[in-house]
Design a protein around this motif. Sequence first.
Motif, PDB file in Angstrom:
ATOM      1  N   ASP A 313       0.822  -1.217   0.000  1.00 26.03           N
ATOM      2  CA  ASP A 313       0.000   0.000   0.000  1.00 26.03           C
ATOM      3  C   ASP A 313       0.851   1.261   0.000  1.00 26.03           C
ATOM      4  O   ASP A 313       0.506   2.235  -0.631  1.00 26.03           O
ATOM      5  CB  ASP A 313      -0.979   0.000   1.185  1.00 26.03           C
ATOM      6  N   HIS A 371      -1.187  -1.600  -3.917  1.00 26.47           N
ATOM      7  CA  HIS A 371      -2.444  -1.692  -3.178  1.00 26.47           C
ATOM      8  C   HIS A 371      -2.939  -0.275  -2.957  1.00 26.47           C
ATOM      9  O   HIS A 371      -2.230   0.542  -2.371  1.00 26.47           O
ATOM     10  CB  HIS A 371      -2.198  -2.417  -1.846  1.00 26.47           C
ATOM     11  N   ARG A 373      -5.895   1.753  -1.179  1.00 27.51           N
ATOM     12  CA  ARG A 373      -6.977   1.535  -0.222  1.00 27.51           C
ATOM     13  C   ARG A 373      -8.180   2.436  -0.467  1.00 27.51           C
ATOM     14  O   ARG A 373      -9.307   2.058  -0.170  1.00 27.51           O
ATOM     15  CB  ARG A 373      -6.470   1.768   1.203  1.00 27.51           C
ATOM     16  N   SER A 374      -7.937   3.648  -0.925  1.00 30.41           N
ATOM     17  CA  SER A 374      -9.030   4.586  -1.200  1.00 30.41           C
ATOM     18  C   SER A 374      -8.867   5.086  -2.622  1.00 30.41           C
ATOM     19  O   SER A 374      -7.748   5.400  -3.046  1.00 30.41           O
ATOM     20  CB  SER A 374      -8.965   5.797  -0.258  1.00 30.41           C
ATOM     21  N   GLU A 559     -11.014  -4.952   0.431  1.00 26.09           N
ATOM     22  CA  GLU A 559     -10.453  -5.446   1.693  1.00 26.09           C
ATOM     23  C   GLU A 559     -11.040  -6.784   2.128  1.00 26.09           C
ATOM     24  O   GLU A 559     -10.505  -7.409   3.037  1.00 26.09           O
ATOM     25  CB  GLU A 559     -10.715  -4.433   2.829  1.00 26.09           C
ATOM     26  N   ARG A 626      -5.710  -3.969  -5.695  1.00 24.92           N
ATOM     27  CA  ARG A 626      -4.640  -4.699  -5.034  1.00 24.92           C
ATOM     28  C   ARG A 626      -4.055  -5.777  -5.928  1.00 24.92           C
ATOM     29  O   ARG A 626      -4.760  -6.416  -6.707  1.00 24.92           O
ATOM     30  CB  ARG A 626      -5.041  -5.275  -3.675  1.00 24.92           C
TER      31      ARG A 626
ATOM     32  N   GLU B 306      -4.602   5.409   6.054  1.00 22.88           N
ATOM     33  CA  GLU B 306      -5.963   5.042   5.681  1.00 22.88           C
ATOM     34  C   GLU B 306      -6.490   4.013   6.681  1.00 22.88           C
ATOM     35  O   GLU B 306      -5.738   3.461   7.483  1.00 22.88           O
ATOM     36  CB  GLU B 306      -5.944   4.380   4.293  1.00 22.88           C
ATOM     37  N   ARG B 528      -8.487  -7.564   8.228  1.00 20.36           N
ATOM     38  CA  ARG B 528      -8.334  -6.469   7.264  1.00 20.36           C
ATOM     39  C   ARG B 528      -7.050  -5.680   7.470  1.00 20.36           C
ATOM     40  O   ARG B 528      -6.697  -4.852   6.639  1.00 20.36           O
ATOM     41  CB  ARG B 528      -9.559  -5.551   7.340  1.00 20.36           C
TER      42      ARG B 528
END
Lengths: 632, 632
Positions: A313, A371, A373-374, A559, A626, B306, B528
Motif C-alpha cells: 500500500d 495496493h 486503499r481509497s 479489503e 490490489r 488510511e 483487514r
Amino acid sequence: MRDNIVPVDAPGRLRGLGVDEFQLHGGFWGDLQSTNTAATLRHCLEWMERLGWIANFDRVAAGDLDGDRPGWQFSDSEIYKLMEALAWEYGRTSEAWADETFTALTERIAAAQDDDGYLNTCYGHAGQADRYSDLPSGHELYCTGHLLQAAVARVRTVGEDKLVEVARQAADQVCREFGDDGSNGLCGHPEIEVGLAELGRALNEPRYTEQARLFIERRGRGTLKPITLLDASYFQDDIPIRKADAWRGHAVRALYLAAGAVDVAVDTDDTDLVNAIARQWDRSVERRTYLTGGMGSRHQDEGFGEDWELPPDRAYCETCAGIASNMVSWRLFLATGDVKYADLMERTFYNVIAASPAEDGRAFFYANPLHQRSAAADVRPDEVNPRAEGGVRAPWFDVSCCPTNLARTLASWQAYAASVEGDTVSLLQYANGDMRIELGDGEELALRVTTAYPHEGTIRIEVLEAPDRPITLRLRVPHWADGARLANDTGARAVEPGWARAHDSLEKGAVVVLKLPVEPRFTWPDERIDAVRGCVAVERGPLVLCAESTDLPNAEAIETFRVDPSIPPLAEGDGALVQATMAAATNTPGVLPYGPNPRRIDAAATLELSLIPYHRWAQRGSATMRVFLPTT
Amino acid sequence: MRDNIVPVDAPGRLRGLGVDEFQLHGGFWGDLQSTNTAATLRHCLEWMERLGWIANFDRVAAGDLDGDRPGWQFSDSEIYKLMEALAWEYGRTSEAWADETFTALTERIAAAQDDDGYLNTCYGHAGQADRYSDLPSGHELYCTGHLLQAAVARVRTVGEDKLVEVARQAADQVCREFGDDGSNGLCGHPEIEVGLAELGRALNEPRYTEQARLFIERRGRGTLKPITLLDASYFQDDIPIRKADAWRGHAVRALYLAAGAVDVAVDTDDTDLVNAIARQWDRSVERRTYLTGGMGSRHQDEGFGEDWELPPDRAYCETCAGIASNMVSWRLFLATGDVKYADLMERTFYNVIAASPAEDGRAFFYANPLHQRSAAADVRPDEVNPRAEGGVRAPWFDVSCCPTNLARTLASWQAYAASVEGDTVSLLQYANGDMRIELGDGEELALRVTTAYPHEGTIRIEVLEAPDRPITLRLRVPHWADGARLANDTGARAVEPGWARAHDSLEKGAVVVLKLPVEPRFTWPDERIDAVRGCVAVERGPLVLCAESTDLPNAEAIETFRVDPSIPPLAEGDGALVQATMAAATNTPGVLPYGPNPRRIDAAATLELSLIPYHRWAQRGSATMRVFLPTT
C-alpha cells in the motif's frame, strides 16, 4: 563502423540496438511509443512553457531575474530530459518537428550559459544564491548531468552541434571546479556521473570519465551536509560504493549512481566496481524489490526500505526509479551478458514504466503502489499535482521528473530490445516490428518479429536478410516461462528459461517460433515479506495482474474478498478470473481491531473475481486496487 | 470547594484526581514518576540551556538577535511544556527546586514579552519575520497554546502569579488579533485551542473559550496555504471538524485539535461537537490504531494512514501522539463517563507512554514501531538525534517535542487514575499508593491501593477514612479482563469488563480486592489489517509483549521464527514463553522473492521464544524486535 544510436555505448563491448535498427509496428510497445510521439513530447513542452520553466533560460540570458523564479531548483533538468527524448525521436524517425524543437530549445539554453561554461537558471546570477553553494540540495550537477545525456543523444543521432558544444563547455567547467585540483564537492543527487561517463565515450574525452570516477569514489564518506531529518544514506554518502551491500536511501539517486558506476567501471576495466554493483543488484533484487520490479518502499525519503520491507500500500515505486533500475540492469547486462538483468528489465518495463502513462499520453503515475486503499480524487487536466500519491495519473507535478523521464525512455525503447556482439544477436524484449541489425563486420541481419506478446505467447521471427555465414541468434526465455517451446524448420523442442539458441545458420526466409506460456499463474511471495503474508498474486506472462474495485461490488470490497488458491486462475481477456469468497466484515466502531480469537472474515458469497493487467489500473476511473490477494 | 489540581477541569462535571490527591508508593507508575522527578525534568532543562533555546528569550529581551537563532520555530513550546511539568511537580510534591526553577524561567520569559502581550522568540522582532507571517508553519499560536497550558497548571497549583499574567496578556493579544473583528487566521499546528479553553476555565474568562471556539469552527475550510508536498489534511484544514469521520493527517495535530474541541463543546453545551469527536474516536480506534494504542501509521507526514493501514515496521506512533490520544480520551471520558475511553488510556499509558523513557529518564523513544527490522545504531549521550526513527532512545532530538511532553504527563499522571462525581468515586488506573479524595461536599475518602499491577493482577483497596454516609466506589475492569473477580467482606464474585461496583457502603477498614487475569494470552488482529495477516500477538494484562533479538540466536532470526498458536503462552518473569520453530531461510541473491509455489520457511529447529513487555524493549541494547509474531 557506424555509430550506434544507443543510450549506452562502451566501444568494443556488447551493444544494444540503435534506435533506428528496430522499427516497431504497433503492438504493446509500438503503441506506447506512438503515443509518446503523438502526445507526450508536446505535452511536456507545453507544460514547461506554460509554467515558465523554459523561460527561466531566457530570463537568465536577458539578466532579467526579478521576481520569483518558477519551478524547483531542478527544473532545468526537465527541459534536458525532454531534449534527450527529442534527440532519440529524431534519430529514430527523422521527423522534422523533433529536430526543430530541439534546435529552438538549444538556442534558448545556449544563451543562458555563462562564459566559463556554467549553465544553471537557479544559481550563480545576480540575486541568486552562489554557484554550488548548496550541493546537498541544489541539484546543479544533477541538471548538468541531464544536459550531458541530452548531448549524448544528440551526438549519436545527429553529430556535434551547438547543444553538444554547450554540454562540452559545461562538462569542462565541472571538471575544472570539481577535478583533482578543485573542490572536493559532490552533488546531493547523482546523475552527473552517468552523464559525464557517456559524454566521455561519445566525444572520446577520457577527462570526463575520470571526473565521473572522481565523483563516484568521493561519495560515501560523509562529505555532504545532511538534509534536515534525513541522514547521509538518503544520498548514498554513508558508505563508499565498493563497500555497500544493497541499495538504500532515495531510490532514484541510488540507481543513477549505480548506473554511472557501471559505466566508469567498464571504461576503466574496474572489475571490483562492476562486481560491487552486481552484488548490490543481487541483494536488492532478492530483498528490496516489488513483484512489479518497482523499487522504493517509502514515501518519506522516496527510498528503499530495509530488507523485506515491501508494503504494497505504501509502495512508492516511483516511475523514475523503474527507469533508473532499468538503466542499471541494462549496463550490467552489457557488462556481463547475464540474462537475469534482461529478465528484470522486462518485468519493470511492463509493470512500472508501462503503467505510468495514461492512454492518451497526457497524464502519468508518479508512484506505483501495489495496493490502493481509497480511490484517489480526480485530477483536473489543467492542474499541477502537488503530491506523488498512488492512484493518480496527473498531467503534471510540482516535482515533475517522471513525465520527461518516461518520454526519453519510450523514445529510445528499442535500444533495449536486443544486443549484438560480433555475429551473435540476442533478442531480449519481444515486440512486433522489423529489425535491421548491423553485425560486427558491417553486414546486416534483417528480422521480422510478429507477435501479439504479451497478450499472446507466440513470437514469430522471420529472417528477411542475412549474410552468407553462420550467425547466432539467441532468444531470451523469461525466468517465469516454464514450458516454453521453440520451433524452427528442423522441428520443435522444449526450451528452458535463459538463452534459447534459435538456429545454427540463419538464412533468408528461415522462420523461428518461440512459444511462451502466458496462461495466468499464481505467484507466491517469500514468507519474510511480512506485508503480504497469506496473499497470492496472479501473473500472466510478463504481466502482473491486479484486482480493481471497478470490477467489484464496491470500493471497500477490495479489503474483504479472499481468493481460493486451490483453483488455478483462468484466462479472461488479457487478464484472469479467480475464484473468491466475499464477506460483509463486521464493523464495530470504538472497538480495537484486535481480540482473543482469530478474526476470520466469514464467507458470505462466492465471487468470480476479474483481474486486469496492473499497468492498466485506474484507466476506467479512479479505483481501489490490489495486486496481492488475501487467500482463504 | 477546593480548586482541583487537574489538567482538565470543566466545573460541575466529572473530574479527575488532583495531582495532590494520590500519593504513589513505588510500583510501575510511582517508579516512572520518581525518575521523571529525579532525572527527566533536569535533563530537559539542561539540554535547553545547552542548546540556547531558553536563552532565545534573553536575546529577545535584550534586543540582541544577531546571528542564527538556535532551535526550530517551535522551540519556545518546549520550555513551556517543561514549565507545565514543573508546575504539576510542585503542586504534587511542594519541592522547592520545581518552584524556584519555574519562577526563574518565568522571569526570563516575561522579559521577552512585547508590550501588547505578543510573546515569541522567533517572529516579530528586528531581523525576524513578521508576526503571524507564516501561519501554516510558524507555530506561533502553537507555542502560545503551550504557554497557556503552563499557566493553567500554575494557577491551579499555586494561584495567579507572574507567569499567569504573562499568559493572560498573550491570550488577550491572540483574541484581539484573531477574534471576530480580527484576522481569519489559523495556526498550522493546533494547540492554542486546548490552551485557551482550559485557561478560560482556570481564569473564568469566557472570551478565551470563545476564541478557542472560533479557531475550531474556522478550521477545515482550506484557509491555510498547503505546505509543499502535503495537502490540507496534514493540518486538518480539509474538512470542518463536525463533518469528519476519522482522524487524518499529522496525528498530534489531529488529536490536539480534538482535545480542544471537546473542551469547547463541554463548555458551550455543544452536544453535536462532542458527538463528532466521539464518532471520530470510534472510527479511528476501530481502524487506525495499533495494538499498543499507538496512533500514526506514516513517517512521511507523522500522520494517520488510511483505514486498516497499520504497518508494524513503519508505525510512527509518536510518543506525543500517545500523549495527545490520552488527552482526547480523557476529555471524552469526563464528558461521557464511558469506560472505553479509560480502557484505551491504560493501553496507551503502558505501551506507548511508558515505552518512551529509558530507565534512567535521560533518553526517549520518539517513534514507537511494533517491528524493528535492523538494530538501531547507538546514540551518544551528548548527541542531538536528527531523526525520529524507531529503536533509538535518544537524549535529545532536533525536533524535541517528546521529552518535555512526557515530563508534563508523568508529573501529573495521578490526575487520570480516578474520577469523582459527587459521592461516586471510580478507580480507572491501578497503582500502588494512597488516595485522599475530596468528595462533593468537601469531606474526604481515603483509600490505600496495594498492588504489583500490572505484573500481578491483584489490587487491594483498603478504606482508610470515609464519611459517615453511603459512598459509591467503582472499579474499572479492563476490556481484556475475562475472568476478573472481586472480593469484599460479603464474599467474592465474578465481574465483567466495564464497571464493578466495589461496595455499597464504604467504612473505615473495609477492604476490596480486585483480581484481574494477567496470564499471557494470544491476541489476533482483524484480518483487514493486511500488514499483520497470519500473525498473532501476546498480551499480559494491559501489557503488549514483544520478541527481541536479544533473546534470539541472532538479529536476523526476528524474520524467521514461527509461533505455534495451538500451544498457549506461558508466563515467564514479567513476560511470556511461546513455542516456536526456527528456520534457516534460503537466501538466493539475484532472485526475486516471488515464485510459483508457496514459499514456506521450513522448520529447522524448535524454540522456546521469550517475550518481554514491549515498553522495555531495547533496554538491553539496540535490537531487532516484533510484536506481531508470524504463526506456523
